[in-house]
Design an enzyme around this catalytic site. Structure first.
Site, PDB file in Angstrom:
ATOM      1  CE  LYS A 614       3.722  39.568  70.957  1.00  0.00           C
ATOM      2  NZ  LYS A 614       2.843  40.655  71.488  1.00  0.00           N
ATOM      3  CB  THR A 617       2.274  42.945  62.150  1.00  0.00           C
ATOM      4  OG1 THR A 617       1.699  42.459  63.370  1.00  0.00           O
ATOM      5  CG2 THR A 617       3.118  41.846  61.523  1.00  0.00           C
ATOM      6  CE  LYS A 833      -0.023  45.380  69.803  1.00  0.00           C
ATOM      7  NZ  LYS A 833       0.011  43.978  69.353  1.00  0.00           N
ATOM      8  CE  LYS A 836      11.488  48.305  78.586  1.00  0.00           C
ATOM      9  NZ  LYS A 836      10.509  49.102  77.824  1.00  0.00           N
ATOM     10  CE1 TYR A 837      10.026  39.242  76.134  1.00  0.00           C
ATOM     11  CE2 TYR A 837       7.982  40.512  76.009  1.00  0.00           C
ATOM     12  CZ  TYR A 837       9.040  39.878  75.389  1.00  0.00           C
ATOM     13  OH  TYR A 837       9.126  39.871  74.033  1.00  0.00           O
TER      14      TYR A 837
END
Length: 882
Positions: A614, A617, A833, A836-837
């Protein structure tokens, strides 16, 4: 006062002659006291006139009587010290220091070496009230004696408080005084002596492995010996020897019979003088008895924490049965001698049995006399243990087809069945140890298919030399044991033609390399060959004399077990060795020679993206794949773009499995393979494993604010319907206490522990050089990826460079940078990937800021030490901390 007045009046009435007479009497009394002090120990060591002689014709040594009662000494406190030895050496390359370290390594004892300080800093001796070292060893005891007052007091107080002993060596040189007192101790040293006829004091309390029943007749090596002398009850001699000539030791008197006295070459300080127990050696470890006593000294001074049990398991393999050219094979008399010697050895090793390895194709291929030997050997089939080689003695790594290997094995098995050889021993040895390590998968599979093999052995893991580093491992259900040599090879068949002379073989047996192998290894599997049991039968000579020598000089309990039980015993003792450590086969010429020519080390990656998770990478993985010279691994059916080899169960599938994820390179100079597995970063095992297989690899890590990383992981788990993440809020997860459920604690750990950045990078730095590791700013990668990719290309040293300013474009819908395609289109990462949160709540942000504060400070120090730029988020965090 009245007494003083009386004394004054008496002196006034004494004439000058009377005063002189009194002075003479006082001096004479002092001489007698000094003589008693100097000679008391030495006379106590002289053999008594009526003592009965030993089997060797020498009078037994008599230990000195203590003049004072034993005082209590601080006992060894195992719970208060770590089982670590601190070794002070003269230099990192000094011979004695290396010999001390070699014995510790052979015994698998942990140690730390330091250059002995005359003045200056002493290593930190305690940590949080616990002693860091269980034993102190000085290569040069004078470095300890002459320590500055501060460090000497520091070390002595530590030894007294924690019950830690000291071992020291005194090695005389041309500048050494012939006789001197050891500064600060009631101990006298007499140096630069030639000695002979060494014996062991049977009253010495430190004896454990050493048996004190023998005298080592003859001259001791070197003429620079030091002997110890004292009349203090704290000193107990351990080893004793005579001077070579009839001349007495200077300053010990000219008594005509004094040369026959026994002098202490190793002395034990019982701690009655200052509360510290010590063992002092009057020479280095060149003399084999010093090595034996050194092992006992380590055991005694550590309360047997650093010692091996007395049990020693020995298995003698005889390879190449029926193999060998005419003139080197066993005849009838040789076979009878083998059987008789086996019975003789059983008097000291219960149920000792030679283990015979055969290649059936070569049965009856010698002279008539040798063929008769083959027949007699098979008539004794039930008297020995048997194991298979290959039918034609071929090296397994040359067979790339498992079915062909299995056919060869089936022929050998058919031969065994026809001649009554048991086929259920579960043990096999590959010719030249081919295919065992480096692993040839086809060999392991064929062994299990045809023979049901459970155990093998090799001298190649992890390397042939030095032998003390050999270890075992388990792969594909087969236990691999370390195999040892014994000074015998296929060409050593005549005693008088032994390389270096027959005395060299005797030296190996009697206190030399072979003796030390048994002394320092609980389990020894020795490799010998058929040719060693014909002609002069050096195999029989070697092991008969070895067992006699061990019985005479040690208390070791010699035993044997069949291979499968022996392997189970080995991994019961050394359970930490079950997991293998795969290495680059091309880094060791011997490994490369027994590795399939169809395999190439060029398939290994030169770059690892290690994470953590996270942090971006996957984006970096995509950007690197856009470079024409950089190629990523093939995707995994289980873990997608990540191989996850070094950190989990995939590692046990072996390097052949790993290499299948990379193509055979078309151009080994320009092709640059890389792989990304983000959970390598915080793995405890991945750094060591990666460094062993990819020692020259470059390492990339991406760091973002650990609080943001923790929150991103929590949201990632919610998106994947993790029931724990769905049940608890983020704040509840990160603040969960020790009484929380195991599943909640597991999620908490995955949120928080990877954010201990400094801790994890330190682990990678212990395996790779700092210039092989690049730490990237994850925030900058998200906002200015082209700038970051320029840094990455420079770090990798690729021959051609890509202008990422022209190949990347920002996608406003996704909210991050994507690959720019022809026609202005973009190729972005998948839906998972850039998710949104909601923003993190303020309470959680505050909690994590405080939680990660010390970790971030340590990270800044570490990056500064590595010479790397601090990420923007870290600079901001540290500024706000102030």
């Amino acid at each position: 006062m009245p007494a003083l007045a009386c004394l004054r009046r008496l002196c006034r009435h004494l004439s000058p002659q009377a005063v002189l007479f009194l002075l003479f009497v006082f001096c004479l009394f002092s001489v007698f006291v000094s003589a008693y002090y100097l000679y008391g120990w030495n006379r106590g060591l002289e053999p008594s006139a009526d003592a009965s002689e030993s089997d060797c014709g020498d009078p037994p040594p008599v230990a000195p009587s203590r003049l004072l009662p034993i005082k209590p000494v601080q006992a060894v406190a195992p719970s208060r010290t770590d089982p670590l030895v601190l070794v002070f050496v003269e230099s990192l390359y000094s011979q004695l220091g290396q010999e001390v370290v070699a014995i510790l390594e052979s015994s698998r004892f942990k140690y730390r070496t330091e250059i002995a300080p005359g003045k200056g800093d002493m290593p930190t001796l305690t940590d949080k009230g616990r002693g860091r070292f269980a034993l102190i060893i000085y290569e040069n005891i004078l470095k300890y004696v002459n320590l500055d007052a501060w460090n000497r007091e520091l070390l002595d107080k530590y030894c007294v408080a924690y019950g830690v002993g000291i071992i020291g060596f005194f090695k005389a040189n041309e500048n050494s005084l012939l006789s001197a007192q050891l500064k600060g101790f009631p101990l006298f040293l007499h140096s630069n002596l030639g000695l002979k006829d060494c014996s062991i004091n049977p009253k010495s309390p430190l004896l454990y492995v050493t048996r004190p029943s023998e005298v080592e007749k003859g001259v001791l090596p070197g003429e620079d010996w030091t002997v110890f002398q004292s009349n203090h009850s704290t000193y107990e001699p351990v080893l004793l020897a005579k001077t070579r000539s009839s001349e007495s030791i200077p300053h010990l008197g000219a008594d005509a019979g004094l040369h026959a006295a026994l002098h202490a070459t190793v002395v034990q300080d019982l701690g009655l003088h200052d509360g510290i127990q010590r063992v002092l050696f009057g020479n280095n470890l060149n003399f084999w008895l010093h090595k034996l006593v050194f092992v006992d000294a380590v055991a005694f001074l550590t309360g047997k924490r650093l010692s091996l049990p007395l049990d020693r398991y020995i298995l003698v393999d005889i390879d190449d049965i029926f193999v060998g050219k005419e003139g080197t094979r066993m005849k009838v008399e040789d076979v009878k001698a083998l059987f008789d010697t086996q019975n003789e050895l059983r008097t000291h090793i219960p149920n000792f049995t030679f283990n015979l390895g055969y290649s059936g194709k070569f049965f009856h291929t010698g002279t008539d006399a040798e063929d008769a030997g083959d027949d007699l050997l098979l008539s004794y089939v039930k008297e020995f243990w048997w194991f298979p080689h290959m039918w034609s003695h071929m090296q397994p790594h040359l067979f790339h087809n498992q079915s062909v290997l299995a056919e060869q094995m089936a022929l050998n098995k058919k031969f065994a069945v026809e001649h009554g050889i048991p086929t259920d021993m579960g043990y096999a040895v590959a010719p030249h140890h081919s295919g065992v390590y480096p692993v040839h998968v086809q060999l392991y599979e064929a062994w299990k298919q045809v023979w049901g093999i459970r155990v093998t052995s090799t001298e190649e893991y992890p390397h042939l030399k030095p032998a003390r580093y050999r270890r075992g491992f388990i792969h594909n259900g087969i236990m691999v044991l370390p195999r040892q040599t014994c000074g015998l090879f296929t060409h050593t068949i005549f005693y008088n033609e032994y390389p270096g002379g027959s005395s060299e073989l005797d030296k190996i047996i009697n206190g030399g390399e072979l003796f030390l192998t048994v002394l320092l290894n609980p389990i020894s599997i020795f490799m010998t060959h058929l040719s060693n049991y014909g002609n002069d039968r050096l195999g029989l000579y070697t092991f008969k004399h070895l067992v006699r020598f061990l019985h005479s000089w040690t208390n070791l309990r010699l035993q044997t077990l069949p291979p499968v039980q022996l392997a189970q015993k080995y991994f019961q003792i050394f359970s930490e060795e079950k997991d293998p450590l795969w290495q680059d086969p091309c880094e060791d010429k011997r490994h490369k020679d027994i590795w399939s020519k169809e395999k190439t080390c060029d398939r290994f990656p030169k770059l690892l993206i290690i994470g953590p998770q996270k942090t971006g990478t996957t984006a970096l993985y995509l950007f690197l794949g856009m470079h024409p010279d950089l190629s990523s691994n093939y995707p995994s059916s289980e873990t997608f773009e990540e191989i996850q080899f070094f950190n989990g169960h995939n590692y046990h599938k072996g390097i052949d499995w790993y290499m299948e994820f990379f193509p055979i390179p078309s151009n080994t100079t320009s092709d640059f393979y890389f792989e990304k597995s983000a959970n390598y970063f915080d793995s405890e095992v991945a750094p060591r494993r990666a460094a062993a297989l990819l020692p020259k690899a470059k390492i990339l890590s991406i760091l973002i604010n650990p609080a943001d990383r923790a929150y991103s992981w929590y949201q990632h788990q919610r998106a994947h319907d993790d029931p724990v993440a769905l049940k608890y809020t983020f704040h509840e997860v990160i603040t969960a206490g020790p009484d929380a459920s195991s599943k909640l604690r597991a999620l908490q750990n995955r949120c928080l522990v990877p954010g201990w950045y400094a801790t994890h990078i330190e682990r990678w730095l212990s395996a790779f050089h700092a210039n092989q590791i690049l730490v990237l700013d994850g925030k900058l990668l998200r906002t200015e990826p082209a700038k970051v990719m320029d840094t990455v290309q420079k770090f990798l040293g690729v021959t051609s460079t890509v202008d990422y300013h022209k190949t990347l474009a920002f996608d406003p819908k996704k909210g991050f940078w994507c690959q720019l395609l022809e026609g202005g289109k973009t190729k972005c990462l998948g839906k998972s990937k850039g998710r949104k949160y909601p923003e993190m709540d303020l309470d959680s942000r505050a909690f994590l800021k405080d939680y990660f504060r010390d970790h971030n400070i340590e990270l800044s120090k570490l990056l500064y030490k590595m010479g790397q730029t601090l990420p923007t988020w870290l600079r901001e965090d540290l500024q706000n901390t102030r």
